[in-house]
Design a protein around this motif. Structure first.
Motif, PDB file in Angstrom:
ATOM      1  N   ILE A 180       0.833  -1.193   0.000  1.00  0.00           N
ATOM      2  CA  ILE A 180       0.000   0.000   0.000  1.00  0.00           C
ATOM      3  C   ILE A 180       0.874   1.252   0.000  1.00  0.00           C
ATOM      4  O   ILE A 180       0.581   2.233  -0.703  1.00  0.00           O
ATOM      5  N   GLY A 181       1.932   1.207   0.757  1.00  0.00           N
ATOM      6  CA  GLY A 181       2.798   2.381   0.808  1.00  0.00           C
ATOM      7  C   GLY A 181       3.379   2.727  -0.539  1.00  0.00           C
ATOM      8  O   GLY A 181       3.412   3.901  -0.935  1.00  0.00           O
ATOM      9  N   THR A 182       3.861   1.704  -1.256  1.00  0.00           N
ATOM     10  CA  THR A 182       4.466   1.993  -2.546  1.00  0.00           C
ATOM     11  C   THR A 182       3.432   2.495  -3.533  1.00  0.00           C
ATOM     12  O   THR A 182       3.686   3.452  -4.287  1.00  0.00           O
TER      13      THR A 182
ATOM     14  N   VAL B  82       7.784  14.368   1.227  1.00  0.00           N
ATOM     15  CA  VAL B  82       6.557  14.665   1.964  1.00  0.00           C
ATOM     16  C   VAL B  82       5.601  13.479   1.935  1.00  0.00           C
ATOM     17  O   VAL B  82       5.055  13.069   2.959  1.00  0.00           O
ATOM     18  N   TYR B  83       5.421  12.904   0.744  1.00  0.00           N
ATOM     19  CA  TYR B  83       4.443  11.825   0.650  1.00  0.00           C
ATOM     20  C   TYR B  83       4.914  10.588   1.380  1.00  0.00           C
ATOM     21  O   TYR B  83       4.111   9.785   1.853  1.00  0.00           O
TER      22      TYR B  83
ATOM     23  N   PHE C 168       3.052   7.635   8.196  1.00  0.00           N
ATOM     24  CA  PHE C 168       2.280   7.953   9.392  1.00  0.00           C
ATOM     25  C   PHE C 168       0.869   7.402   9.311  1.00  0.00           C
ATOM     26  O   PHE C 168       0.339   6.851  10.268  1.00  0.00           O
ATOM     27  N   LEU C 169       0.274   7.562   8.143  1.00  0.00           N
ATOM     28  CA  LEU C 169      -1.080   7.046   7.965  1.00  0.00           C
ATOM     29  C   LEU C 169      -1.141   5.543   8.212  1.00  0.00           C
ATOM     30  O   LEU C 169      -1.950   5.041   8.984  1.00  0.00           O
TER      31      LEU C 169
ATOM     32  N   VAL D 273       9.027   8.436  12.471  1.00  0.00           N
ATOM     33  CA  VAL D 273       9.798   9.479  11.794  1.00  0.00           C
ATOM     34  C   VAL D 273      11.000   8.858  11.104  1.00  0.00           C
ATOM     35  O   VAL D 273      11.304   9.160   9.946  1.00  0.00           O
ATOM     36  N   ILE D 274      11.685   7.983  11.819  1.00  0.00           N
ATOM     37  CA  ILE D 274      12.862   7.362  11.234  1.00  0.00           C
ATOM     38  C   ILE D 274      12.463   6.472  10.058  1.00  0.00           C
ATOM     39  O   ILE D 274      13.171   6.428   9.048  1.00  0.00           O
TER      40      ILE D 274
END
Lengths: 194, 815
Positions: free
Chosen positions: B167-169, B398-399, B405-406, B425-426
């Protein structure tokens, strides 16, 4: 849920239990149903035989010990509050709980979890894990793959590593110290018991 | 620095060589007439074989310069050499590498090299071609990653990893493509001619987090395990998505906008599943093959390691051939086969595989980064479009943050141990792009995508931004945010045992409370695996010792042995053979003495730099254990076998194969016996001749601490007997807290279980200290019966002793 509050009334001292153990109402209810299911004869309390009905437990190397841990020494019946209290040990540790809030230590604190684990070793409840007790646990878990002498050596060595006051047994403090690097919260928690 | 001077020398020399070589293209054979050379070198005459047909030979050339014969291999080798030299130079400067990760420095080195070549050639003759990268440089890295993947950690977090990877990619690709397209419409990029589909294609190749870069940067930061595995796992598994997205959008771009309808989109989604699962299955299939193969390769141990590499590479190529995900295939190959291959292979082969893999992987990584730097110096790709480049960099960053985070917020509600904010964050910051993106960019079809050069340039800039800038700032960020670092886990037996107990406990509690949870499933899988897979894929001999607690125990003992021997050697050629009373206690008492040894051993470790352990305690650092195990156990075993006791044959599992064959060992041990025995006999005889009664050995009285003898056969009567650690040095002779008067222990190395002739060899000191009371009269010296140590038998043997001062060693198993 409207129904749950009425069902909760079936459980004696539900509110106190919830506060003491930290279980939510839904969980408590689920555990009560499980308790009733285990309690074949509907006596209102459990005995060791009821646990033996669980097949998986019989195959577990330390199943017997765990059953014993549920029952306080000397007793052979267990009522629902005790059942819940023991299971409360396995709740995941709440991370966001304010520290000053609770008076008493919650059952799922790290200390209590370790105490439970300690009692799994220390069957005679004398506060120390002797070599013999350690050997029994090792034998139960590893007996099929490792020979007796090796078990003894392993027990020997384990005690030597952890035993700081040289009394040839492991006290609770030494036990805690040897496990200080282990993430107990993760290793002794079950997800659904939230 | 003195050493570096030479290196710079070599460096420049090789670069000059490359330049000169590349500036002499098309020259065939240079023949030199070297009549001044000694004619007595007939070998050179062989060089004269091939001359360009039609060239006039005026004489027999003794030496010819045949560049064109060796051009390709020579160049390849030089191009491997130069990055390695660069790495060497970089690694020599630790104060620099503490701040700037090595990968960034290698890229800069690549810039310099690229500049030199550019200066010499005016055109970039060398750059990272997709073929080289995808077929030669990337596979070693992935094979290494898969084979050394921490499986337990990986599978525990597999859910989170998959969510991020898939999903992230997709999120990254979609948002990047759409945003850039939106910006173009908004006019932020000036006069560009890129369609939506092309933007999406560009987005898909920029979206993938790169495993090489992640490894390179995180390696120096040492964040905690879970964080590392999430980012690294994601970088490996997202290849499935990247391949699909890239191919799908590439096809879409070729098809053109109007031809895309729902059917094509569905096909795209289906192809994802096929590519991902197909790739993994190919990997697992090859893993099964290699596991089965290593069951039978006992006779070819010398090339056993080769098979692992061959099949790894084959799995990569096969998956690629079937247009499945090659990285997924190789990863799962390694993940699957590591356990069985390691168990089945000989210990030396296992070492070879591990080290060779590391060499290839590190080498490939080095070359990749250097070439990434070189590829920048190419005027063709220096197409500058401020808007495009800056916006790409911005959006990528940014994305990534938003996406992580989402997803983590969603995941944390289902995880037992939530991922903290700083870790998120890391994770976001660690989404580095690397050579995979560049390789894909170069593979774009310039006929369909006019702005290919711009895209390549932008990709490179993004790669540099992430690897260099984010790489440099990663460590300070980690420290500033106080992220949990990797704990140096020490190996304690009690911990391992209790861990095991926890597992069983959790399964039981799940049973009792009637829920099917993680632990139940894991237990089921473990049972299945033990029953079927280990049975099928592992050698019977390796199957026996699969227990971790015993493993730990064994390693601890080996380590003790090593230290013990090292100390003995320091004291002067293994004194303890002659003088068993050399009391060495491995407790924390002897901290100072042993700190040297520990320093000696940590020097040998090399790979892991850590603080020296201040005390020779029985705990050790697990990180170093792994390095130690590989590096030292061969040594330990050599030493043990040469000078100490023999461990039991049936438990001589993978750590105890020796370089000598068995017979020699027995002879050696026997020789030591006999030597020592003779010494004892001398003293015994002289004592006997004298008035003093024979000194005896009293059996160590039965205490709680019973060490059993490692001899397997003679266990029948021995249940109360004296014992020694299996494969361990610690024995009662060296425990100062034992009663010296009441006990005489047989140093385990003087017991040969195979020969089962047990020597009683008390040291002169012990003899002297044994009280000569009538009740203590026992028999001394060469009684080859281990039964002599049984209390009940002592009296019996006393009579027979005087009759047979020297019974021959009895090698039967009846003792």
């Amino acid at each position: 849920m409207g129904s749950s509050s009425s069902s909760l009334n079936k459980i004696p001292n539900a509110q106190e239990l919830m506060q003491e153990t930290g279980f939510s109402a839904a969980h408590l209810l689920r555990l009560y149903e499980r308790f009733e299911w285990l309690d074949r004869d509907n006596r209102g309390n459990l005995s060791p035989e009821d646990f033996e009905a669980l097949g998986g437990l019989a195959m577990n190397p330390i199943g017997g010990r765990i059953i014993c841990a549920f029952f306080s020494p000397g007793q052979d019946t267990m009522d629902f509050p005790s059942f819940v209290r023991i299971l409360a040990h396995f709740r995941p540790t709440d991370r966001h709980r304010n520290k000053g809030g609770t008076q008493q230590e919650l059952p799922n604190s790290r200390n209590r979890k370790l105490k439970f684990a300690f009692q799994l070793y220390d069957m005679d409840r004398d506060g120390k894990i002797s070599r013999e007790e350690l050997l029994q646990v090792l034998r139960a878990m590893l007996g099929l793959q490792v020979t007796e002498e090796q078990l003894q050596s392993i027990a020997e060595r384990a005690i030597k590593e952890a035993d700081l006051d040289k009394d040839d047994a492991i006290s609770f403090e030494e036990f805690k110290k040897s496990l200080e690097k282990v993430n107990i919260e993760e290793k002794m928690s079950i997800g659904f018991l939230q | 620095m003195h050493r570096c001077g030479y290196v710079h020398f070599w460096l420049l020399g090789s670069v000059m060589l490359i330049c000169s070589v590349s500036s002499a293209p098309g020259e065939a054979v240079l023949t030199h007439q070297r009549s001044s050379l000694k004619p007595s070198e007939p070998s050179f005459r062989l060089n004269e074989s091939e001359h360009a047909p039609g060239s006039n030979i005026t004489g027999i050339p003794i030496v010819t310069f045949k560049w064109h014969h060796v051009e390709t291999p020579y160049l390849v080798t030089v191009w491997i050499l130069v990055p390695f030299l660069g790495k060497m130079v970089i690694e020599a400067n630790h104060h620099v590498t503490n701040f700037i990760p090595e990968s960034a420095l290698l890229i800069c080195f690549g810039f310099i090299l690229g500049g030199i070549i550019w200066g010499a050639d005016k055109v970039q003759t060398f750059s990272l071609t997709p073929t080289t990268f995808f077929y030669y440089l990337l596979p070693p890295v992935i094979i290494d990653a898969g084979y050394h993947m921490p499986n337990k950690l990986f599978f525990t977090n597999l859910g989170a990893i998959l969510v991020h990877a898939i999903i992230g990619t997709c999120w990254n690709a979609a948002t990047l493509g759409l945003s850039l397209w939106g910006c173009q419409i908004g006019g932020a990029m000036g006069d560009l001619n890129i369609g939506l589909l092309q933007y999406l294609l560009f987005g898909s190749l920029m979206a993938a987090v790169d495993p090489v870069a992640v490894l390179a940067v995180f390696e120096q930061v040492h964040v905690n395990d879970v964080l590392f595995i999430m980012v690294f796992g994601e970088s490996l598994l997202n290849d499935g998505v990247t391949v699909v997205l890239f191919n799908v959008f590439d096809a879409f771009v070729s098809l053109g906008g109007p031809r895309i309808n729902a059917a094509e989109i569905v096909k795209g989604i289906v192809s994802f599943f096929v590519v991902a699962f197909g790739g993994s299955l190919v990997g697992v299939a090859f893993g099964i093959i290699i596991s089965l193969l290593t069951r039978c390769t006992k006779k070819v141990q010398i090339i056993e390691p080769g098979f692992v590499f061959i099949f790894g590479y084959l799995s990569y190529l096969t998956a690629d051939m079937l247009s499945l995900s090659a990285i997924l295939s190789t990863t799962f190959y390694g993940v699957f086969c590591q356990k069985y291959v390691y168990a089945n292979m000989d210990e030396n082969s296992a070492h070879t595989v591990k080290y060779a893999m590391k060499v290839f992987a590190n080498g490939a990584e080095t070359i990749i980064f250097v070439f990434l730097g070189i590829s920048a110096i190419d005027k063709a790709i220096w197409v500058w479009n401020t808007g495009f480049i800056l916006l790409t960099v911005l959006f990528v960053l940014v994305y990534r943050f938003i996406g992580v985070f989402l997803l983590t917020w969603i995941l944390n509600r289902h995880r037992l141990v939530p991922v903290e904010l700083v870790e998120q964050v890391i994770m976001s910051y660690g989404g580095l792009r690397g050579a995979v993106a560049y390789g894909l960019a170069v593979m774009l079809d310039e006929k369909r995508i006019q702005e290919k050069n711009l895209m390549i340039g932008t990709t490179l800039i993004v790669v540099y931004f992430t690897v260099i800038l984010q790489g440099i700032t990663m460590k300070p960020l980690v420290m500033w945010l106080k992220v949990k670092r990797a704990a140096a886990t020490e190996l304690m037996l009690l911990e391992k045992v209790t861990n095991k107990m926890f597992n069983h406990t959790l399964v039981a509690i799940e049973d009792i409370s009637g829920q099917i949870g993680d632990n139940y499933m894991r237990n089921k899988w473990k049972d299945f695996e033990k029953k079927w897979m280990t049975w099928a894929l592992m050698k019977p001999s390796a199957r026996k010792k699969q227990d971790r607690v015993f493993d730990v125990f064994h390693q601890l003992n080996l380590k003790d042995a090593l230290e013990y021997v090292a100390e003995g050697e320091r004291g002067g050629s293994l004194e303890f053979i002659r003088n068993e009373s050399a009391s060495l206690d491995f407790k924390k008492k002897f901290e100072d003495e042993y700190s040297e040894i520990m320093a000696y051993m940590s020097v040998n470790n090399g790979a892991v730099s850590r603080d020296p352990i201040p005390s020779v305690s029985l705990e050790m650092h697990e990180q170093t254990m792994k390095a130690m195990r590989e590096a030292e156990e061969v040594n330990a075993h050599h030493l043990l076998d040469q000078h100490l006791y023999k461990s039991r044959k049936q438990h001589r599992h993978r750590f105890s194969r020796s370089h000598f064959d068995i017979n020699t060992d027995e002879k050696e041990v026997q020789e030591i016996f006999q030597r020592t025995m003779r010494n004892r006999l001398e003293s015994f005889k002289s004592a006997k001749m004298g008035v003093t009664p024979p000194k005896t050995i009293t059996k160590h009285t039965k205490k709680e601490q019973q060490h059993k003898m490692p001899s397997g056969q003679s266990m029948g009567k021995m249940n109360k007997s004296f014992s020694g650690y299996e494969a361990g040095i610690e024995n009662l002779a060296f425990m100062p807290d034992l009663d010296p008067t009441g006990s005489m222990q047989i140093p385990p190395w003087l017991l040969a279980s195979e020969l089962d002739s047990s020597m009683v060899a008390p040291s002169p000191r012990a003899q002297a200290s044994l009280p000569r009371t009538p009740t203590n009269l026992r028999r001394l010296a060469p009684h080859f019966s281990t039964a002599s140590f049984m209390l009940e038998n002592i009296l019996d043997t006393q009579q027979s002793d005087s009759d047979e001062p020297l019974p021959p060693p009895r090698n039967d198993g009846s003792m």
